[in-house]
Design an enzyme around this catalytic site. Sequence first.
Site, PDB file in Angstrom:
ATOM      1  N   SER A   1       0.762  -1.548  -0.131  1.00  0.00           N
ATOM      2  CA  SER A   1       0.147  -0.390  -0.069  1.00  0.00           C
ATOM      3  C   SER A   1       0.451   1.246   0.746  1.00  0.00           C
ATOM      4  O   SER A   1       0.285   2.294  -0.027  1.00  0.00           O
ATOM      5  CB  SER A   1      -0.847   0.165   1.203  1.00  0.00           C
ATOM      6  OG  SER A   1      -0.286  -0.489   2.357  1.00  0.00           O
TER       7      SER A   1
ATOM      8  N   ASP B   1      -3.604   8.510   7.503  1.00  0.00           N
ATOM      9  CA  ASP B   1      -3.708   7.724   8.458  1.00  0.00           C
ATOM     10  C   ASP B   1      -3.222   7.046  10.053  1.00  0.00           C
ATOM     11  O   ASP B   1      -1.743   7.653   9.874  1.00  0.00           O
ATOM     12  CB  ASP B   1      -4.788   6.455   7.314  1.00  0.00           C
ATOM     13  CG  ASP B   1      -3.222   5.463   7.021  1.00  0.00           C
ATOM     14  OD1 ASP B   1      -2.454   5.475   7.253  1.00  0.00           O
ATOM     15  OD2 ASP B   1      -3.862   5.121   6.207  1.00  0.00           O
TER      16      ASP B   1
ATOM     17  N   HIS C   1      -0.064   5.275   7.475  1.00  0.00           N
ATOM     18  CA  HIS C   1       0.666   5.356   6.116  1.00  0.00           C
ATOM     19  C   HIS C   1       1.039   6.926   5.995  1.00  0.00           C
ATOM     20  O   HIS C   1       0.174   7.671   7.119  1.00  0.00           O
ATOM     21  CB  HIS C   1      -0.260   5.536   4.878  1.00  0.00           C
ATOM     22  CG  HIS C   1      -0.633   4.138   4.081  1.00  0.00           C
ATOM     23  ND1 HIS C   1      -2.101   3.678   5.204  1.00  0.00           N
ATOM     24  CD2 HIS C   1       0.143   2.655   3.929  1.00  0.00           C
ATOM     25  CE1 HIS C   1      -1.800   2.140   4.620  1.00  0.00           C
ATOM     26  NE2 HIS C   1      -1.319   1.542   3.742  1.00  0.00           N
TER      27      HIS C   1
END
Length: 414
Positions: free
Chosen positions: A62, A349, A352
Amino acid sequence: MINESRESVVQSATMASLRRGLLAGLALLFVNLLPLLLPCAQGAAAGTGKSKISAVFVFGDSIVDPGNNNNRLTEARADFPPYGEDFPGGVATGRFSNGKVPGDMFASRLGIKELLPPYIGSDLQLSDLLTGVVFASGGSGYDPLTSIPATAISSTGQLELFLDYKEKLKALVGEEEMERVISEGIYFTVMGANDLANNYFTIPLRRHQYDLPSYVEFLVSSAVNFTMKLNEMGAKRIGFIGIPPIGCCPSQREIGSRECEPMRNQAAQLFNSEITKEINRLNAEQSVPGSKFAYIDIYYNLLDLIQQPGLYGFKEVTEGCCGSTVLNAAIFIKNHPACPNVYDYIFWDSFHPTEKAYSIVVDKLIQQNMQYLILEPLDRHSSAWPHAIVEDKKGWSNALLDRWWQLLLQEKHA
């Protein structure tokens, strides 16, 4: 008359000395500034073809997924607000940040294109395929078990996508052009964080099978196998980005503490140390002629932001702009409001970083490491100096100092 002549000589000598001092000072200044100028030089070279970078390809999780998971039945998605609020047009593309992610930044800094698109689910044009795409999938890892709970595309699955890409490009432009794009491309692989944070330290199965050093050894072996397969499939220049300090992510910190979780960080450090040795070995063995491998250290570059936030214009280190628990990332924050002052935050978040943090780290990575992947040896007698592309910083420094020394000698005999 004699005094005036002497004064004239003294003035001339003084001016010559000042000019020499100025040139020497400029030489040192230019050498010191060169690492900062290198990305710009690379971008210009890429545009003229001198650096022979045809495309940028990215594999991973991600950290670099720009939307390959958008149509998957998975919790690891980011194609909804508040993700993308600072992306061009305010669009939530599937990137796990408020804006661009490292793949975009690598492609942009290298002068290839501004955005690096996902291979899956996007309306790719031929120009997109010719200049590079991303195969990364949020939730993936080197351990095949890691991608299962997240229903992510495994590392092996990403290699299969790359094979599919090669066949598609071959059908469009022919085998010779396809092979050129593949061989002249630069590749980045960014995995390992999920293997530790969301697998080993979260799911008990691997902890029953391995102690931590043994699991890291297993991960390193898996990562090397992935890199070798990618190399055998035609990737010659591979940048291997290590595991970041995951223990400092808001969701991974010790409960009730502002301190980074030490065990996770130690595991990341151990992995990075061992993979560095393996990358050095691969470079020495050169099983595929003309290949270059580079370990790229994201760990200490991101940790520097975390330990010295004020130096980089950050105010919040331990909290994420969208929250700080394990339920403050991906699908769990769909349509939730974000903080109003994202530029104060290192983390977007709970897992990340923000676009601002990514941008600072990517600039550091390029300054420190790119020359080992994309630069060619300098012909120190080439008329192309100083536009020639060189092997390392020492090559640049020596060539520049040689050139400035020639100027000083010319000045001395003028």
